[in-house]
Design an enzyme around this catalytic site. Structure first.
Site, short mmCIF file in Angstrom:
data_model
loop_
_atom_site.label_atom_id
_atom_site.label_comp_id
_atom_site.label_asym_id
_atom_site.label_seq_id
_atom_site.Cartn_x
_atom_site.Cartn_y
_atom_site.Cartn_z
N GLY A 15 -32.32 8.85 -4.54
CA GLY A 15 -32.95 8.73 -3.22
C GLY A 15 -33.64 7.39 -3.08
O GLY A 15 -34.36 6.97 -3.98
N VAL A 27 -37.12 -8.79 -9.52
CA VAL A 27 -36.14 -8.91 -10.62
C VAL A 27 -35.36 -10.22 -10.46
O VAL A 27 -35.22 -11.01 -11.41
CB VAL A 27 -35.18 -7.69 -10.63
CG1 VAL A 27 -33.95 -7.97 -11.53
CG2 VAL A 27 -35.90 -6.43 -11.08
N CYS A 77 -24.34 9.47 -7.89
CA CYS A 77 -22.94 9.28 -8.29
C CYS A 77 -22.48 10.33 -9.31
O CYS A 77 -22.90 10.33 -10.47
CB CYS A 77 -22.78 7.87 -8.87
SG CYS A 77 -21.13 7.53 -9.47
N ASP A 107 -35.56 10.41 -11.97
CA ASP A 107 -35.20 10.98 -13.27
C ASP A 107 -33.70 11.18 -13.46
O ASP A 107 -33.18 10.98 -14.55
CB ASP A 107 -35.99 12.25 -13.59
CG ASP A 107 -35.86 13.30 -12.51
OD1 ASP A 107 -35.26 13.01 -11.45
OD2 ASP A 107 -36.35 14.43 -12.72
N ARG A 167 -53.28 26.24 17.65
CA ARG A 167 -52.11 26.73 16.92
C ARG A 167 -52.23 26.59 15.41
O ARG A 167 -53.01 25.78 14.90
CB ARG A 167 -50.87 25.96 17.36
CG ARG A 167 -50.28 26.50 18.62
CD ARG A 167 -49.06 25.71 19.05
NE ARG A 167 -48.45 26.36 20.22
CZ ARG A 167 -47.71 25.75 21.11
NH1 ARG A 167 -47.46 24.46 20.99
NH2 ARG A 167 -47.19 26.41 22.11
N ARG A 176 -39.13 18.19 -4.07
CA ARG A 176 -38.21 19.24 -4.52
C ARG A 176 -38.74 19.95 -5.75
O ARG A 176 -38.66 21.15 -5.88
CB ARG A 176 -36.85 18.60 -4.80
CG ARG A 176 -35.74 19.56 -4.99
CD ARG A 176 -34.40 18.88 -5.00
NE ARG A 176 -34.43 17.52 -5.57
CZ ARG A 176 -33.53 16.60 -5.32
NH1 ARG A 176 -32.54 16.84 -4.50
NH2 ARG A 176 -33.60 15.41 -5.89
O1 F6P Z 1 -35.96 11.42 -3.56
C1 F6P Z 1 -36.36 12.72 -3.89
C2 F6P Z 1 -36.31 13.54 -2.66
O2 F6P Z 1 -37.11 12.90 -1.74
C3 F6P Z 1 -36.71 15.01 -2.75
O3 F6P Z 1 -38.05 15.27 -2.54
C4 F6P Z 1 -35.83 15.62 -1.70
O4 F6P Z 1 -35.63 16.97 -1.96
C5 F6P Z 1 -34.60 14.84 -1.87
O5 F6P Z 1 -34.98 13.55 -2.20
C6 F6P Z 1 -33.67 14.81 -0.67
O6 F6P Z 1 -32.51 14.15 -1.06
P1 F6P Z 1 -31.27 13.85 -0.13
O7 F6P Z 1 -31.61 12.60 0.62
O8 F6P Z 1 -30.14 13.64 -1.06
O9 F6P Z 1 -31.12 15.00 0.79
#
Ligand code: F6P
Length: 327
Positions: A15, A27, A77, A107, A167, A176
């Site tokens: 991501g 870099v 990938c 990770d 509300r 995640r």
């Molecule tokens: O980069 C990590 C993350 O932001 C998670 O918190 C989220 O679930 C995920 O990416 C979403 O990934 P994608 O863009 O592949 O839907």
């Protein structure tokens, strides 16, 4: 420095996260500073497999420090998870005379990097880039600070309408596997309740807190839910809550990918700059299989193995503070 590296490849993977461009820029400019060639590999490990890479220089990274996303593009990938894919990637590295790699990612990306460096004896250094901040060995990952500010701004806006209509809002943020964004943005945004994967709050806990909140005459309530929280789907959670609190006017807002975009904050630009330079210097010192990170405002290193196998702990004191300030 201690090695005779001539050519470093850099890629962004997984991501995207604001601050990745600042790291790419650092870099490239560190390589220029030390007189080594540098190539940008497009679309993460896919570009390595497809041989999609170009040499870069100090000018090719002009005007990007302020931009979100990644100019190198990113991908998750699947091919690189297989030996065959990694062999192809290695062949392309050799064909392009690249003798070390810098991987900017989370990770999943580091798991591939660690394997690759062991299989092919290619020096690899990682830079932690993910908005989730869920990498062991660094206080902050690239993009986390920007995402926090985006989430807080969104909560502030939702609060305006929530208060105007009396509300209750369930707001879902990213995370995640980790609740760093939710916990910190929840405190900063004044959430009544914060639900994170590291905690085990039940529906009854949520309902009790909201009932207390009403009795304490709060005019609006925000429950901030990390997407990975164990109570599950936020819409379902809102429905279940509605059944138990029929007189509440409930809405759900899922923030989604706006959390990953936007101009990086000053903190993310500086972090990317520091870690980008450090990654190049670590390679020049002959180090490999490590990640550069920041602890107590000092650039440090961690083995990729520990970065991917150990979990950064959530700050329990922050959870305690959240409970008190949300009364
Ligand atoms: O980069 C990590 C993350 O932001 C998670 O918190 C989220 O679930 C995920 O990416 C979403 O990934 P994608 O863009 O592949 O839907």
């Amino acid at each position: 420095m201690g090695t005779n590296l001539n050519h470093i490849g850099v890629l962004t993977s997984g991501g995207d996260a604001p601050g990745m461009n600042a790291a790419i820029r650092a870099v490239v400019r560190a390589c220029t500073h030390y007189g080594i060639k540098v190539s940008g590999i497009q679309e993460g490990y896919q570009g390595l497999i497809d041989g999609n890479m170009d040499e870069m220089d100090a000018r090719s990274v002009a005007h990007i420090i302020n931009r979100g996303g990644t100019i190198l593009q990113s991908a998750r990938c699947l091919q690189f998870r297989e030996k065959k894919g990694r062999e192809k990637a290695h062949d392309n590295l050799k064909a392009n005379d690249i003798d070390a790699l810098i991987i900017i990612g989370g990770d999943g990306s580091f798991t591939g990097a660690n394997l690759f460096s062991q299989e092919f004896d290619i020096p690899v250094v990682g830079i932690p880039g993910t908005i989730d901040n869920d990498i062991y060995g660094t206080d902050f990952t690239l993009g986390y600070d920007t995402a926090l500010n985006t989430v807080v701004e969104a909560i502030d806006k939702i609060r305006d309408t929530a208060t105007s209509h009396n509300r209750l809002f369930f707001i879902e943020c990213m995370g995640r596997d980790a609740g760093f964004i939710a916990l910190n943005a929840g405190i900063a945004g004044g959430a009544t309740e914060i639900l994170i994967p590291e905690d085990n709050k039940t529906l009854d806990d949520v309902v009790n807190k909201l009932e207390y909140s009403r009795s304490a005459k709060k005019t609006s309530n925000i429950v901030l839910v990390a997407e990975g929280d164990q109570l599950g789907d936020t819409f379902k959670l809102a429905e279940e809550t509605q059944k138990k609190l029929p007189d509440h006017d409930i809405r759900v807002s899922v923030l989604g990918h706006i959390q990953r975009g936007g101009n990086p904050t000053c903190a993310d630009r500086v972090l990317g700059s520091r870690l980008g330079v450090a990654a190049v210097e670590q390679l020049l010192h002959g180090h490999s299989g490590i990640m550069v990170g920041l602890r107590n405002d000092t650039v440090t290193t961690e083995t990729l193995h520990d970065a991917i196998t150990k979990k950064p702990g959530i700050n329990r004191n922050l959870m305690h503070v959240a409970d008190i300030v949300s009364l």
